[in-house]
Structure formats: structure tokens, C-alpha cells
Design an enzyme around this catalytic site. Structure first.
Site, PDB file in Angstrom:
ATOM      1  N   ARG A  34     -12.225  -2.915  -0.018  1.00  0.00           N
ATOM      2  CA  ARG A  34     -10.931  -2.527  -0.592  1.00  0.00           C
ATOM      3  C   ARG A  34     -10.754  -3.167  -1.980  1.00  0.00           C
ATOM      4  NH1 ARG A  34      -6.769   0.988  -1.243  1.00  0.00           N
ATOM      5  NH2 ARG A  34      -4.707   0.064  -1.023  1.00  0.00           N
ATOM      6  N   THR A  87       0.505  -4.394  11.681  1.00  0.00           N
ATOM      7  CA  THR A  87       1.033  -4.851  12.970  1.00  0.00           C
ATOM      8  C   THR A  87       0.867  -3.701  13.973  1.00  0.00           C
ATOM      9  OG1 THR A  87       3.214  -4.307  12.078  1.00  0.00           O
ATOM     10  CG2 THR A  87       2.665  -6.625  12.217  1.00  0.00           C
ATOM     11  N   THR A 122       6.143  -4.915   9.767  1.00  0.00           N
ATOM     12  CA  THR A 122       7.165  -4.572  10.766  1.00  0.00           C
ATOM     13  C   THR A 122       6.898  -5.347  12.057  1.00  0.00           C
ATOM     14  OG1 THR A 122       7.186  -2.364   9.814  1.00  0.00           O
ATOM     15  CG2 THR A 122       8.283  -2.640  11.948  1.00  0.00           C
ATOM     16  N   CYS A 262       3.664   3.677  12.096  1.00  0.00           N
ATOM     17  CA  CYS A 262       5.041   3.163  12.142  1.00  0.00           C
ATOM     18  C   CYS A 262       5.838   3.747  13.310  1.00  0.00           C
ATOM     19  CB  CYS A 262       5.746   3.473  10.823  1.00  0.00           C
ATOM     20  SG  CYS A 262       5.043   2.551   9.452  1.00  0.00           S
ATOM     21  N   ARG A 333      -4.434   7.002  11.173  1.00  0.00           N
ATOM     22  CA  ARG A 333      -4.123   6.081  12.272  1.00  0.00           C
ATOM     23  C   ARG A 333      -3.148   6.735  13.266  1.00  0.00           C
ATOM     24  NH1 ARG A 333      -2.379   0.852   8.994  1.00  0.00           N
ATOM     25  NH2 ARG A 333      -1.729   2.476   7.551  1.00  0.00           N
TER      26      ARG A 333
HETATM   27  N1  LIG Z   1       2.238   2.547   6.069  1.00  0.00           N
HETATM   28  C1  LIG Z   1       3.551   2.676   6.082  1.00  0.00           C
HETATM   29  O1  LIG Z   1       4.089   3.757   5.880  1.00  0.00           O
HETATM   30  C2  LIG Z   1       4.462   1.504   6.313  1.00  0.00           C
HETATM   31  C3  LIG Z   1       5.810   1.596   5.928  1.00  0.00           C
HETATM   32  C4  LIG Z   1       6.644   0.533   6.154  1.00  0.00           C
HETATM   33  C5  LIG Z   1       6.154  -0.602   6.792  1.00  0.00           C
HETATM   34  N2  LIG Z   1       4.858  -0.659   7.178  1.00  0.00           N
HETATM   35  C6  LIG Z   1       4.401  -1.889   7.817  1.00  0.00           C
HETATM   36  O2  LIG Z   1       3.721  -2.660   6.843  1.00  0.00           O
HETATM   37  C7  LIG Z   1       2.626  -3.357   7.426  1.00  0.00           C
HETATM   38  C8  LIG Z   1       1.344  -2.986   6.714  1.00  0.00           C
HETATM   39  O3  LIG Z   1       1.074  -1.628   6.939  1.00  0.00           O
HETATM   40  P1  LIG Z   1       0.073  -0.803   6.022  1.00  0.00           P
HETATM   41  O4  LIG Z   1       0.279   0.632   6.353  1.00  0.00           O
HETATM   42  O5  LIG Z   1       0.171  -1.238   4.606  1.00  0.00           O
HETATM   43  O6  LIG Z   1      -1.339  -1.294   6.615  1.00  0.00           O
HETATM   44  P2  LIG Z   1      -2.777  -1.017   5.987  1.00  0.00           P
HETATM   45  O7  LIG Z   1      -3.738  -1.036   7.109  1.00  0.00           O
HETATM   46  O8  LIG Z   1      -2.737   0.141   5.056  1.00  0.00           O
HETATM   47  O9  LIG Z   1      -3.040  -2.295   5.068  1.00  0.00           O
HETATM   48  C9  LIG Z   1      -3.182  -3.560   5.547  1.00  0.00           C
HETATM   49  C10 LIG Z   1      -4.210  -4.301   4.685  1.00  0.00           C
HETATM   50  O10 LIG Z   1      -4.228  -5.652   5.135  1.00  0.00           O
HETATM   51  C11 LIG Z   1      -5.584  -6.105   5.161  1.00  0.00           C
HETATM   52  N3  LIG Z   1      -5.616  -7.208   6.109  1.00  0.00           N
HETATM   53  C12 LIG Z   1      -5.662  -7.171   7.463  1.00  0.00           C
HETATM   54  N4  LIG Z   1      -5.635  -8.438   7.950  1.00  0.00           N
HETATM   55  C13 LIG Z   1      -5.548  -9.270   6.895  1.00  0.00           C
HETATM   56  C14 LIG Z   1      -5.485 -10.683   6.749  1.00  0.00           C
HETATM   57  N5  LIG Z   1      -5.468 -11.478   7.806  1.00  0.00           N
HETATM   58  N6  LIG Z   1      -5.446 -11.192   5.500  1.00  0.00           N
HETATM   59  C15 LIG Z   1      -5.445 -10.384   4.425  1.00  0.00           C
HETATM   60  N7  LIG Z   1      -5.512  -9.038   4.482  1.00  0.00           N
HETATM   61  C16 LIG Z   1      -5.549  -8.490   5.714  1.00  0.00           C
HETATM   62  C17 LIG Z   1      -6.390  -4.888   5.547  1.00  0.00           C
HETATM   63  O11 LIG Z   1      -7.726  -5.010   5.111  1.00  0.00           O
HETATM   64  C18 LIG Z   1      -5.624  -3.753   4.826  1.00  0.00           C
HETATM   65  O12 LIG Z   1      -6.153  -3.500   3.545  1.00  0.00           O
HETATM   66  C19 LIG Z   1       2.669  -2.995   8.912  1.00  0.00           C
HETATM   67  O13 LIG Z   1       3.412  -3.960   9.597  1.00  0.00           O
HETATM   68  C20 LIG Z   1       3.394  -1.675   8.935  1.00  0.00           C
HETATM   69  O14 LIG Z   1       4.036  -1.438  10.167  1.00  0.00           O
HETATM   70  C21 LIG Z   1       3.995   0.350   6.931  1.00  0.00           C
END
Ligand SMILES: NC(=O)c1ccc[n+]([C@@H]2O[C@H](COP(=O)([O-])OP(=O)(O)OC[C@H]3O[C@@H](n4cnc5c(N)ncnc54)[C@H](O)[C@@H]3O)[C@@H](O)[C@H]2O)c1
Length: 423
Positions: A34, A87, A122, A262, A333
Site C-alpha cells: 500500500r 474493525t 468504528t 460498515c 469486502r
Molecule cells: N470504508 C468506509 O466506508 C468507512 C466509513 C466510515 C468508517 N469506517 C471505519 O473506519 C475503519 C477503517 O476502515 P477502512 O475502510 O478505511 O479500512 P481499510 O481496510 O480500507 O484500511 C485499513 C488500513 O489499515 C491498515 N492496517 C491494518 N492494521 C494495521 C495496523 N495495526 N497498523 C497500521 N495499519 C494497519 C491496512 O493495511 C489498511 O491499509 C473501520 O473501523 C471502518 O469501520 C469505514
């Protein structure tokens, strides 16, 4: 001030880019791939452009800009840590807090006096203070709300939506005491043009996010249940909803598949907390049960339509348009389209899947499906419009498939004369 953003996915990257316009930001991700892609201006989530990334990668003379790394040493000396890691849920549908715990442990090693750790992932109400804070205290040896502080500010972005972007969505903020709450709020106010809402506590902010998605899930489950009932009665659900919506206080929801990271996941976080406290959440979980059966229902409905029109199902050719969990977004996902696919295969049909937005290797790894690269060559017996990507709405695309024999329109995308079935 140096800000470290931990986890550069759908949520973390746009946040890092925005903060980097005003602050010194370190964007950290455990995925080397990434980081390498982002350094080359490639964002696999399609949430930003190469130009936007390059703009902040070059730091100005004051050190303002974005430094991307998968080397944890570079996050030290930050004063603000913002956690945006996934999460997900386990197979048993309970919260999988491993990424959150690992990120907290990592930050704990670098924490120093007066630092603030803000969680954006979240979670259920109480998770930050009950799960993350003890890890931060144990690994840092510091005392919460004396030596270091926490905040929680849930993310509300909507992937694929180029209008309601990060800075245009009001942001809920909170902090572990009054002064920190104000500081966290000021920080977000400096980048969010839509403004902020300062919640009274971290728990309130956590709960506000999880119920946004749970509410949507429950509302969709209601219209999905209507679709299951009206199918048995033999009336068109969309026609019923159109008629009912002429009353001023009728809520506009459409039946459909509920997948993704989500809406299909967050209700389980709230349910977990409720059950921990001895309350069994009947409404929350019934919504999940209804929504989870819709893919199988669509598959069966397509098969019935084909049988009624005299098709032999075994070895018939069916085209499934879209595999991502939502329109104009490459995220696969928890996509529920796989349930349609599984159902069709169980009847002996051949199913091709076409999705120009999904990443071929990811689909292979996740679902063991080889995406096809174009839709020209096979004479399909049925075509299912499953995801309303903009590409599928183009006239020239629809001309390609509209003369196929059975058209099922899951997302109300086509003019009705062409459509044989919908939800
Ligand atoms: N995708 C959405 O639409 C959205 C909207 C609002 C909230 N959220 C929440 O935001 C959070 C993140 O979601 P997302 O969609 O961005 O996930 P994602 O999978 O797109 O991104 C997460 C990133 O974190 C990295 N990662 C994982 N473990 C790690 C660690 N220990 N240290 C550093 N990097 C790490 C992964 O490699 C990945 O690039 C979740 O809790 C989700 O529920 C997501």
C-alpha cells in the site's frame, strides 16, 4: 505539531491528505505494498487522485506535508496519533479487535507526555476506554488522563461518493476530558469545512457512529422483508413503495443487498455490547438476519423466472454484472453478490461475473472467481444488473446486454420494458 495517521485505507488516506495540507503528517500502514503504491500516486481505493497525493508528498519549508511509511520508527515524536485501522467481525460475528489492539500496542511504545490518541475506527460504545486505553497505559507506562489523553471522532465518508467528501461532512468529535475534547474539536475544525459536533463523551461519540449504520441496516431490512412478502403475494415492491411514498412522512428506502465493511458489520458491534450487558437486541439482529438472506433470494428468483420462460437451467449461461459491495467503489469486502453467485451455481448454471471496478486478483483470492474482461462474446440466457456502477448505466453498455433473454434489475437501473424481474 506532528500527526501520525495509522492505517491508510478508505478512511485513513483522505484524512492524511487533508491534514497534510496544514500540518506535518506521517502516514503509516503495515502494508508495504500500500505504501509503495501511494508513493507512486496509486490509490487502489479510487478515493483520491495521483495529483492530490503528489501535491502533499512534497513537504514545504516548514515541514508541512505527508510522509508515507511502513517503518514504525517514523511515527515517534508525534503529538497526535489518529487510528484508522479496520474493525471487522470474526466468523462468529463478534468484534475482531485485533487490528485496533495491535495499533494501540504500537502507539503505546512511542507515547510521551501530553500526547493525544484519537480513534476513528468504528467500535461499540466503551471500546476506546475499556480496550484501547489499558493497552496504551500498559505499553507506555503512562497514566491515562494525566500523562496522555484520548479522543474519538468517527469517520462518515461514503466511498465512491465524489460529492459528500471528507471536508463536506460534519464530523462528530470527543475527548477524554473537557480541555482535550476542545482540542480534538479544534483540530478537526481546522480541516472540516462542514463543521464539527462536539459530543459530551467518547462513549456518546462511539455510539453515534455505530447507530448511524445500524439504523440504515434496520430500515433496509424492513423494505427487504416487504420484498420477500410481496414476492409471495405477486405484486411489485417498487410500485408499492412508490404509492406509499406519496405520504409526507413515509421513509424512502429500497430493497437490496447489504454488504461492505460498515452497514453489514457495525450492528454486530452494538449487539455484542448489548449482550455483554445482558440485553438481547431483537430488532438489531432481526435486521441482520433478513438482510443476509437477500442474495440467495435473488438467485432463486432469477432461476424461477428462467424456468417460467422455458429455459433449461443446467448449463445455462448467466451474466452477473458487478461484484463489489456498492456502486462506483472497488471494495469487495462482505459483498453479498457472492450469495447470488453461489445460489445460481447450485442449480448447475454457468455464471460469468463482470466488474470493471473490482481488482481481478482480489476477487480471485476472496471468492475464487475469475472475472471476465468483456461481455461481448457469449450469448447469455440471463443478465443480472447487480451493482449500479456508472459504467453499467451507459446506453452503449446497456445496448450490449439488453437483447439478452432475461434481465433482472437488482438496483432499479433500467427502463422497465426491458426488465423481467427486480426485488
Ligand atoms: N470504508 C468506509 O466506508 C468507512 C466509513 C466510515 C468508517 N469506517 C471505519 O473506519 C475503519 C477503517 O476502515 P477502512 O475502510 O478505511 O479500512 P481499510 O481496510 O480500507 O484500511 C485499513 C488500513 O489499515 C491498515 N492496517 C491494518 N492494521 C494495521 C495496523 N495495526 N497498523 C497500521 N495499519 C494497519 C491496512 O493495511 C489498511 O491499509 C473501520 O473501523 C471502518 O469501520 C469505514
Amino acid at each position: 505539531m506532528k500527526i501520525a495517521i495509522i492505517g491508510l485505507g478508505y478512511v485513513g488516506l483522505p484524512l492524511a491528505l487533508e491534514f497534510a495540507k496544514k500540518y506535518q503528517v506521517v502516514g503509516f500502514d503495515i502494508s508495504n505494498q500500500r505504501i509503495a503504491q501511494l508513493q507512486n500516486g496509486i490509490d487502489r481505493t479510487n478515493e483520491t487522485t495521483s495529483v492530490e497525493i503528489q501535491k502533499v508528498l512534497n513537504k514545504d519549508s516548514n515541514g508541512i506535508g505527508l510522509f508515507l511509511t511502513s517503518n514504525v520508527d517514523f511515527i515517534k515524536d508525534s503529538q497526535i496519533y489518529i487510528v484508522t485501522v479496520p474493525t471487522p467481525i470474526t466468523i462468529a460475528k463478534t468484534p475482531d479487535l485485533d487490528p485496533l489492539k495491535r495499533a494501540s500496542k504500537m502507539i503505546g511504545k512511542f507515547l510521551s507526555n501530553d500526547d493525544i490518541v484519537i480513534y476513528e475506527s468504528t467500535v461499540y460504545p466503551g471500546c476506546t476506554e475499556e480496550v484501547c486505553v489499558p493497552i496504551l497505559e500498559n505499553t507506555s507506562g503512562l497514566v491515562f488522563n494525566k500523562d496522555f489523553f484520548c479522543g474519538y471522532s468517527p469517520e462518515r465518508i461514503n466511498p465512491g461518493d465524489k460529492i459528500n467528501t471528507l471536508t463536506k461532512i460534519k464530523k462528530v468529535t470527543s475527548g477524554s476530558n473537557t480541555a482535550i475534547a476542545r482540542k480534538v474539536d479544534d483540530l478537526y475544525k481546522s480541516i472540516i469545512t462542514a463543521g464539527t459536533h462536539l459530543a459530551s463523551s467518547i462513549k456518546v461519540a462511539e455510539a453515534s457512529k455505530v447507530i448511524e449504520n445500524a439504523q440504515r441496516d434496520v430500515n433496509i431490512s424492513f423494505v427487504n422483508e416487504l420484498a420477500l412478502i410481496f414476492d409471495r403475494i405477486g405484486i411489485d415492491t417498487n410500485e408499492v413503495l412508490e404509492a406509499a411514498a406519496t405520504k409526507w412522512n413515509f421513509l424512502h428506502y429500497k430493497p437490496g443487498l447489504v454488504g461492505g465493511h460498515c452497514i453489514s458489520v457495525d450492528p454486530y458491534y452494538l449487539a455484542y455490547k448489548a449482550e455483554e450487558l445482558g440485553y438481547h437486541p431483537a430488532v438489531l439482529l432481526s435486521g441482520r438476519r433478513v438482510n443476509d438472506q437477500m442474495g440467495k433470494f435473488v438467485g432463486e428468483k432469477v432461476i424461477k423466472l428462467m424456468i417460467n420462460k422455458g429455459f433449461t437451467i443446467k448449463n445455462s449461461n448467466i451474466l452477473l454484472l458487478g461484484i463489489t459491495f456498492k456502486e462506483n467503489c472497488p471494495d469487495i469486502r462482505n459483498s453479498k453478490i457472492i450469495d447470488i453467485h453461489t445460489e445460481l451455481l447450485s442449480y448447475g448454471a454457468n455464471v460469468d461475473v463482470y466488474d470493471p471496478l473490482a481488482v481481478i486478483d482480489e476477487v480471485k483470492a476472496e471468492f475464487d472467481i475469475n472475472l471476465i474482461k468483456d461481455v461481448n462474446n457469449i450469448d447469455y440466457d440471463a443478465v443480472i444488473f447487480a451493482v449500479s456502477h456508472d459504467n453499467f448505466l451507459l446506453d452503449e453498455f446497456q445496448d450490449l446486454v439488453i437483447d439478452k433473454r432475461i434481465i433482472f434489475d437488482l438496483k432499479d437501473m433500467l427502463d422497465s420494458p426491458y426488465v423481467d424481474g427486480c426485488l
